[in-house]
Design a protein around this motif. Structure first.
Motif, PDB file in Angstrom:
ATOM      1  N   GLY A 112       0.816  -1.210   0.000  1.00 13.47           N
ATOM      2  CA  GLY A 112       0.000   0.000   0.000  1.00 13.47           C
ATOM      3  C   GLY A 112       0.845   1.254   0.000  1.00 13.47           C
ATOM      4  O   GLY A 112       2.063   1.219  -0.258  1.00 13.47           O
ATOM      5  N   PRO A 113       0.218   2.417   0.299  1.00 12.03           N
ATOM      6  CA  PRO A 113       0.958   3.680   0.344  1.00 12.03           C
ATOM      7  C   PRO A 113       2.108   3.613   1.350  1.00 12.03           C
ATOM      8  O   PRO A 113       1.982   2.996   2.408  1.00 12.03           O
ATOM      9  N   ASP A 114       3.211   4.249   1.016  1.00 11.15           N
ATOM     10  CA  ASP A 114       4.381   4.205   1.900  1.00 11.15           C
ATOM     11  C   ASP A 114       4.266   5.265   2.999  1.00 11.15           C
ATOM     12  O   ASP A 114       3.642   6.316   2.817  1.00 11.15           O
ATOM     13  N   PHE A 115       4.857   4.957   4.155  1.00  6.23           N
ATOM     14  CA  PHE A 115       4.931   5.880   5.290  1.00  6.23           C
ATOM     15  C   PHE A 115       6.372   5.878   5.778  1.00  6.23           C
ATOM     16  O   PHE A 115       6.707   5.200   6.761  1.00  6.23           O
ATOM     17  N   PRO A 116       7.255   6.618   5.106  1.00  5.31           N
ATOM     18  CA  PRO A 116       8.690   6.562   5.423  1.00  5.31           C
ATOM     19  C   PRO A 116       9.018   6.847   6.881  1.00  5.31           C
ATOM     20  O   PRO A 116       9.939   6.240   7.445  1.00  5.31           O
ATOM     21  N   MET A 117       8.267   7.743   7.509  1.00  4.08           N
ATOM     22  CA  MET A 117       8.567   8.120   8.884  1.00  4.08           C
ATOM     23  C   MET A 117       8.226   7.004   9.874  1.00  4.08           C
ATOM     24  O   MET A 117       8.637   7.048  11.030  1.00  4.08           O
ATOM     25  N   GLN A 118       7.452   6.018   9.439  1.00  2.10           N
ATOM     26  CA  GLN A 118       7.068   4.940  10.338  1.00  2.10           C
ATOM     27  C   GLN A 118       7.792   3.629  10.033  1.00  2.10           C
ATOM     28  O   GLN A 118       7.432   2.586  10.559  1.00  2.10           O
TER      29      GLN A 118
END
Length: 440
Positions: free
Chosen positions: A59-65
């Motif tokens: 799915g969509p990426d969440f680089p900070m997590q």
């Protein structure tokens, strides 16, 4: 406890951060595509990382997590029956790619207020009884438990200096490594045993004590049977033709008779192993005549008539090392074999094999539970080599079984040692300061 240990709450040293929301379409089994994704399925009961539960996320990426190795996570959701996951800790291992994590999980990020805190120490500290009890108390739900994270962070404990944290974690890490190596060895030995069993049940052992050549190498040594090619000296027989006496279904007794008297083997006692387990066995009050009719002997075969899972219906287990006169419940069928024809030890080796399961599968009826009847069980097929060859086969398997049992004892000893050390070291009951002085 030394004055150098500081009383703290988890909230003093960590802030929580919840993982990401996702849809079912975002996740796949770990197949090399997508990013590693940690869910509650990655938590071992009581704490620790389970690689088998790892998923991939597309799915969509969440680089900070994305998580670094040794990031500390706790489970904030639990669907296990005994609340064995809720609030349990996990240290993120080094993976090919920094993983993301689900909304059912919280990351504990160090606040830095009290300086550096060793995440390995905190991981082990959150695994012991007082921490597990606290997490369960601050959870709520019926079929699904949810952790009150704010209350979870009120857990209070005494934090040692960083040097002691590191030494304690090192000692427990060393034990963990030994445990993991022993577990891996047991898995390897089980696979070797499985391969050995396949060879022994398809080729047998010749007069020279060696495995026969394969059917491809020496087709003249084999013949067709209902179970495929077998050595010419063997026969394939229905179990009914191998019985010393009629099959017997177990004893039903109302609940008022339970809790005292003779051991009564129940379904749970025959599913865990090829041998009947007398651990955690229930007891029932029986008359002498009931015990005579429904009693057990070493060498008896017990079959499960029903099971919640398909593979369990018709599963057999062998009575061995009977500790005292015992009986068995009504969902179980007892068979006694003609030992001048077939060894119970050979029979159980065959009946636990995939050859036997493939045969009995056609008898299993699936309604609310999977089941077979006594008549079905008597029609199960069994291979019967000459008795001398049966003894050679069971001797080979016994050697393999003994090695596995020895490693299991070692594993149990290591786990017991670790449990004792965790309670002593993590609470300060036993100090590691002498080890630190020796290292200077």
């Amino acid at each position: 406890m030394s004055d150098s240990w500081t009383p703290v709450h988890l909230a003093d040293i960590f802030t929580p951060g919840r993982g990401i929301s996702y849809s079912a379409n975002d996740l796949k089994d770990a197949d090399g595509t997508g990013s590693p994704f940690i869910t509650i399925k990655n938590f071992n009961k009581g704490g620790g990382f389970n690689h088998k539960g790892l998923k991939t996320y597309s799915g969509p990426d969440f680089p900070m997590q994305r998580l670094e190795p040794e990031a500390l996570l706790i489970a904030n959701t639990d669907v296990t029956r005994d609340a064995e996951i809720i609030g349990a800790p996990l240290l993120v291992p080094a993976l090919d790619e920094r993983p993301l994590f689900s909304m059912d999980v919280n990351q504990l990020t160090p606040t830095g207020k009290l300086g550096y805190v060793d995440p390995r120490y905190i991981f082990f500290r959150l695994c012991i009884a007082d921490a597990r009890s606290h997490m369960q108390k601050v959870s709520a739900g019926s079929t699904v438990l949810h952790l009150n994270v704010k209350d979870a962070l009120k857990f209070r404990f005494d934090l040692p200096p960083v040097s002691e944290q590191a030494k304690i974690a090192q000692i427990l890490d060393t034990l963990d490594t030994q445990i993991q190596k022993t577990e891996a060895l047991i898995v390897k030995l089980e696979k070797i045993k499985e391969g050995l069993l396949h060879d022994l049940l398809t080729r047998g052992i010749d007069q020279n004590g060696q495995l026969r050549p394969t059917p491809e190498q020496a087709p003249e040594l084999y013949k067709e049977s209902a179970l495929g090619l077998i050595p010419k000296e063997w026969i394939c027989s229905e179990i009914e033709d191998l019985l010393d006496c009629p099959s017997r279904s177990g004893l039903y007794k109302p609940s008022t008779f339970h809790g005292r008297g003779a051991p009564m083997i129940q379904m749970g006692n025959i599913f865990s192993s090829e041998f009947v387990s007398f651990e955690k066995v229930g007891r029932v009050s029986v008359t002498p005549s009931e015990l005579e009719i429904f009693g057990l002997e070493n060498g008896d075969l017990l079959f499960a008539r029903r099971s919640l899972v398909l593979e369990g219906a018709g599963k057999a287990s062998l009575v061995k090392d009977l500790p005292e006169p015992s009986t068995f419940e009504s969902s179980i069928v007892r068979l006694r074999l003609r030992r001048n024809v077939i060894s119970p030890y050979f029979a159980i080796a065959f009946l636990q094999s995939h050859f036997s399961y493939s045969n009995r599968r056609k008898f299993i009826r699936q309604v609310a539970v999977s089941g077979v009847s006594s008549a079905d069980i008597r029609q199960f097929l069994c291979l019967v080599p000459p008795l001398g060859e049966q003894q050679k086969i069971t001797s080979c398997l016994g050697t393999s079984r003994s090695r596995i049992a020895s490693e299991r004892k070692t594993l149990a000893k290591l786990k017991k040692q670790k449990a004792g050390l965790m309670n002593d070291l993590l609470t300060g009951r036993v100090r590691v300061t002498p080890l630190l002085k020796d290292a200077v």
